[in-house]
Motif scaffolding. Structure first.
Motif, short mmCIF file in Angstrom:
data_model
loop_
_atom_site.label_atom_id
_atom_site.label_comp_id
_atom_site.label_asym_id
_atom_site.label_seq_id
_atom_site.Cartn_x
_atom_site.Cartn_y
_atom_site.Cartn_z
N ALA A 2 2.57 -7.30 3.36
CA ALA A 2 3.60 -6.45 3.94
C ALA A 2 3.44 -6.43 5.46
N ASN A 3 4.53 -6.24 6.12
CA ASN A 3 4.57 -6.27 7.57
C ASN A 3 5.42 -5.12 8.06
N ALA A 4 5.17 -4.62 9.26
CA ALA A 4 5.99 -3.56 9.84
C ALA A 4 6.90 -4.16 10.89
N ASN A 5 7.70 -5.11 10.54
CA ASN A 5 8.58 -5.82 11.45
C ASN A 5 9.87 -5.05 11.62
N GLY A 6 10.15 -4.59 12.83
CA GLY A 6 11.39 -3.87 13.09
C GLY A 6 11.39 -2.47 12.51
N GLY A 7 10.25 -1.94 12.15
CA GLY A 7 10.17 -0.57 11.65
C GLY A 7 10.22 -0.44 10.15
N GLY A 8 10.76 -1.40 9.44
CA GLY A 8 10.84 -1.33 7.99
C GLY A 8 9.78 -2.18 7.32
N LEU A 24 14.61 -2.91 0.97
CA LEU A 24 15.53 -1.78 0.96
C LEU A 24 15.10 -0.78 -0.12
N ASP A 25 15.33 0.50 0.12
CA ASP A 25 15.01 1.57 -0.84
C ASP A 25 13.56 1.48 -1.30
N ALA A 26 12.64 1.40 -0.35
CA ALA A 26 11.23 1.24 -0.68
C ALA A 26 10.62 2.54 -1.20
N THR A 27 9.79 2.43 -2.22
CA THR A 27 9.01 3.53 -2.78
C THR A 27 7.56 3.08 -2.83
N ILE A 28 6.65 3.93 -2.35
CA ILE A 28 5.24 3.59 -2.33
C ILE A 28 4.51 4.38 -3.40
N SER A 52 -2.01 -1.10 3.15
CA SER A 52 -3.21 -0.30 3.39
C SER A 52 -2.80 1.17 3.37
N LYS A 53 -3.77 2.06 3.27
CA LYS A 53 -3.47 3.49 3.23
C LYS A 53 -2.81 3.93 4.53
N ALA A 54 -3.33 3.47 5.67
CA ALA A 54 -2.77 3.84 6.97
C ALA A 54 -1.34 3.36 7.13
N SER A 55 -1.08 2.13 6.71
CA SER A 55 0.26 1.56 6.80
C SER A 55 1.23 2.30 5.88
N ALA A 56 0.78 2.63 4.67
CA ALA A 56 1.63 3.35 3.73
C ALA A 56 2.00 4.72 4.26
N GLU A 57 1.03 5.45 4.78
CA GLU A 57 1.30 6.78 5.33
C GLU A 57 2.19 6.70 6.56
N ASP A 58 2.03 5.65 7.36
CA ASP A 58 2.87 5.46 8.55
C ASP A 58 4.33 5.22 8.15
N HIS A 59 4.57 4.38 7.15
CA HIS A 59 5.93 4.10 6.71
C HIS A 59 6.59 5.35 6.11
N ILE A 60 5.81 6.16 5.41
CA ILE A 60 6.36 7.39 4.82
C ILE A 60 6.70 8.38 5.92
N SER A 61 5.82 8.53 6.91
CA SER A 61 6.08 9.49 7.98
C SER A 61 7.28 9.08 8.84
N LYS A 62 7.52 7.78 8.99
CA LYS A 62 8.67 7.29 9.77
C LYS A 62 9.96 7.31 8.96
N GLY A 63 9.87 7.51 7.65
CA GLY A 63 11.06 7.54 6.82
C GLY A 63 11.50 6.20 6.31
N ASN A 64 10.66 5.16 6.43
CA ASN A 64 11.00 3.83 5.93
C ASN A 64 10.83 3.73 4.42
#
Length: 71
Positions: A2-8, A24-28, A52-64
């Motif tokens: 997984a990658n954080a390219n462009g925020g998503g 699209l419509d990602a669920t972790i 990773s845990k940090a990446s997952a929490e980051d995507h959730i906090s950003k709303g991705n």
């Protein structure tokens, strides 16, 4: 991977064999201590990626993505 390219969340599409496809419509979900993002691409094909845990929490906090089962 997984990658954080462009925020998503982006991942490899097995069906179309292309890299960095936006999810699209990602669920972790958390399963066996692993953070797994599931969603669909623009064509409706199912995708998944391990984060990773940090990446997952980051995507959730950003709303991705939104939280799934296991949290």
């Amino acid at each position: 991977m997984a990658n954080a390219n462009g925020g998503g969340i982006t991942a490899y599409s097995v069906k179309t064999k292309t890299k960095n496809v936006p999810m699209l419509d990602a669920t972790i979900d958390v399963k066996s201590g692993r953070y797994i993002a599931t969603g669909k691409d623009a064509d409706g094909n199912k995708m998944s990626a391990i984060l990773s845990k940090a990446s997952a929490e980051d995507h959730i906090s950003k709303g991705n993505a939104k939280k799934g089962q296991g949290w």
